[in-house]
Design an enzyme around this catalytic site. Structure first.
Site, PDB file in Angstrom:
ATOM      1  N   GLY A  46       0.834  -1.199   0.000  1.00  0.00           N
ATOM      2  CA  GLY A  46       0.000   0.000   0.000  1.00  0.00           C
ATOM      3  C   GLY A  46       0.868   1.247   0.000  1.00  0.00           C
ATOM      4  O   GLY A  46       2.004   1.225   0.504  1.00  0.00           O
ATOM      5  N   GLN A  51       3.232   9.895   1.099  1.00  0.00           N
ATOM      6  CA  GLN A  51       4.497   9.171   1.149  1.00  0.00           C
ATOM      7  C   GLN A  51       5.395   9.449  -0.053  1.00  0.00           C
ATOM      8  O   GLN A  51       6.570   9.083  -0.042  1.00  0.00           O
ATOM      9  CB  GLN A  51       4.240   7.660   1.249  1.00  0.00           C
ATOM     10  CG  GLN A  51       3.572   7.252   2.541  1.00  0.00           C
ATOM     11  CD  GLN A  51       3.320   5.762   2.579  1.00  0.00           C
ATOM     12  OE1 GLN A  51       2.319   5.286   2.073  1.00  0.00           O
ATOM     13  NE2 GLN A  51       4.247   5.008   3.170  1.00  0.00           N
ATOM     14  N   CYS A  96       5.474  -0.142   7.440  1.00  0.00           N
ATOM     15  CA  CYS A  96       5.187   1.030   6.602  1.00  0.00           C
ATOM     16  C   CYS A  96       6.436   1.379   5.810  1.00  0.00           C
ATOM     17  O   CYS A  96       7.532   1.402   6.373  1.00  0.00           O
ATOM     18  CB  CYS A  96       4.792   2.207   7.499  1.00  0.00           C
ATOM     19  SG  CYS A  96       4.400   3.703   6.585  1.00  0.00           S
ATOM     20  N   LEU A  97       6.267   1.658   4.521  1.00  0.00           N
ATOM     21  CA  LEU A  97       7.428   1.999   3.686  1.00  0.00           C
ATOM     22  C   LEU A  97       8.092   3.293   4.153  1.00  0.00           C
ATOM     23  O   LEU A  97       9.268   3.507   3.890  1.00  0.00           O
ATOM     24  CB  LEU A  97       7.004   2.130   2.220  1.00  0.00           C
ATOM     25  CG  LEU A  97       6.553   0.827   1.539  1.00  0.00           C
ATOM     26  CD1 LEU A  97       6.004   1.109   0.153  1.00  0.00           C
ATOM     27  CD2 LEU A  97       7.698  -0.182   1.473  1.00  0.00           C
ATOM     28  N   HIS A 138      -4.831   1.865   7.271  1.00  0.00           N
ATOM     29  CA  HIS A 138      -3.470   2.399   7.408  1.00  0.00           C
ATOM     30  C   HIS A 138      -3.222   3.478   6.348  1.00  0.00           C
ATOM     31  O   HIS A 138      -2.677   4.555   6.656  1.00  0.00           O
ATOM     32  CB  HIS A 138      -2.495   1.217   7.263  1.00  0.00           C
ATOM     33  CG  HIS A 138      -1.040   1.563   7.254  1.00  0.00           C
ATOM     34  ND1 HIS A 138      -0.140   1.034   8.167  1.00  0.00           N
ATOM     35  CD2 HIS A 138      -0.299   2.350   6.436  1.00  0.00           C
ATOM     36  CE1 HIS A 138       1.072   1.498   7.907  1.00  0.00           C
ATOM     37  NE2 HIS A 138       1.007   2.294   6.859  1.00  0.00           N
ATOM     38  N   GLU A 139      -3.639   3.220   5.096  1.00  0.00           N
ATOM     39  CA  GLU A 139      -3.387   4.187   4.016  1.00  0.00           C
ATOM     40  C   GLU A 139      -4.250   5.435   4.180  1.00  0.00           C
ATOM     41  O   GLU A 139      -3.794   6.554   3.922  1.00  0.00           O
ATOM     42  CB  GLU A 139      -3.608   3.545   2.645  1.00  0.00           C
ATOM     43  CG  GLU A 139      -2.752   2.310   2.346  1.00  0.00           C
ATOM     44  CD  GLU A 139      -1.273   2.497   2.634  1.00  0.00           C
ATOM     45  OE1 GLU A 139      -0.759   3.620   2.539  1.00  0.00           O
ATOM     46  OE2 GLU A 139      -0.625   1.490   2.982  1.00  0.00           O
ATOM     47  N   HIS A 142      -2.699   7.704   6.576  1.00  0.00           N
ATOM     48  CA  HIS A 142      -1.623   8.513   5.988  1.00  0.00           C
ATOM     49  C   HIS A 142      -2.175   9.827   5.446  1.00  0.00           C
ATOM     50  O   HIS A 142      -1.557  10.887   5.598  1.00  0.00           O
ATOM     51  CB  HIS A 142      -0.957   7.762   4.826  1.00  0.00           C
ATOM     52  CG  HIS A 142       0.179   6.879   5.228  1.00  0.00           C
ATOM     53  ND1 HIS A 142       1.311   7.363   5.846  1.00  0.00           N
ATOM     54  CD2 HIS A 142       0.383   5.541   5.071  1.00  0.00           C
ATOM     55  CE1 HIS A 142       2.154   6.348   6.057  1.00  0.00           C
ATOM     56  NE2 HIS A 142       1.613   5.234   5.601  1.00  0.00           N
TER      57      HIS A 142
HETATM   58 NI    NI Z   1       2.408   3.303   5.659  1.00  0.00          NI
END
Ligand code: NI
Length: 173
Positions: A46, A51, A96-97, A138-139, A142
């Site tokens: 995701g 991000q 998370c990236l 989660h997304e 963000h």
């Molecule tokens: Ni994330």
């Protein structure tokens, strides 16, 4: 290849709220395509606009298992909005990236229904449970400037942030 670079903590753009889009046009589809490519390259399941330094309400996901030769199953959302969440909760380990190589258990509503504009700009709904439910919540977080570590104690959160700083100093990221 995509031109996007994934932004990591503690960059302030990750704490900002993204703004709604007026619709899905070709330039937004281009952004979705590039975000998907960035996510696949990472690799991750995701990615939200914050991000990659963009503050519009766009996210992409794909939970298909590439190592099992599954067909890609990309989901693109603009202006996602949670319209139902179950009282029942679910705990799952999340990563998370933007917080590389860290993970922690996060508790969220087990089932959610999300309303959004799809890749073609059409109104759509998704009911999600399990990993997809955690991923979409989660997304969406963000896009509201919220990270999974915000659900942890400040002790745990600071530990994770310190570990990422250390990895950055050692140029391991
Ligand atoms: Ni994330």
């Amino acid at each position: 290849m995509s031109d996007y670079k994934i932004i990591t903590v503690p960059d302030p753009v990750l704490k900002q709220t993204a703004h709604a889009v007026s619709g899905v046009d070709d330039s937004l589809r281009k952004q979705m395509d590039a975000m998907l490519q960035t996510m696949y390259d990472a690799p991750g399941i995701g990615l939200a606009a914050n991000q990659v330094g963009l503050l519009n309400r766009v996210l992409v996901m794909d939970l298909s298992r590439r190592d099992d030769d599954e067909e890609p199953n990309p989901i693109c959302m603009a202006n996602p909005e949670i319209i139902y969440e179950s009282e029942q909760m679910s705990v799952m380990e999340e990563g998370c990236l933007s917080i590389p190589r860290q993970a922690a258990d996060v508790e969220r509503p087990a089932i959610v229904r999300v309303k959004y504009l799809d890749y073609n700009g059409k109104e759509a709904e998704l009911e999600a449970e399990g990993l997809l439910s955690h991923c979409v919540q989660h997304e969406i977080d963000h896009l509201n400037g919220v990270l999974f570590i915000d659900y942890l104690s400040s002790l745990k959160r600071n530990m994770i942030l310190k570990r990422v700083q250390k990895l950055k100093k050692q140029s391991l990221l």
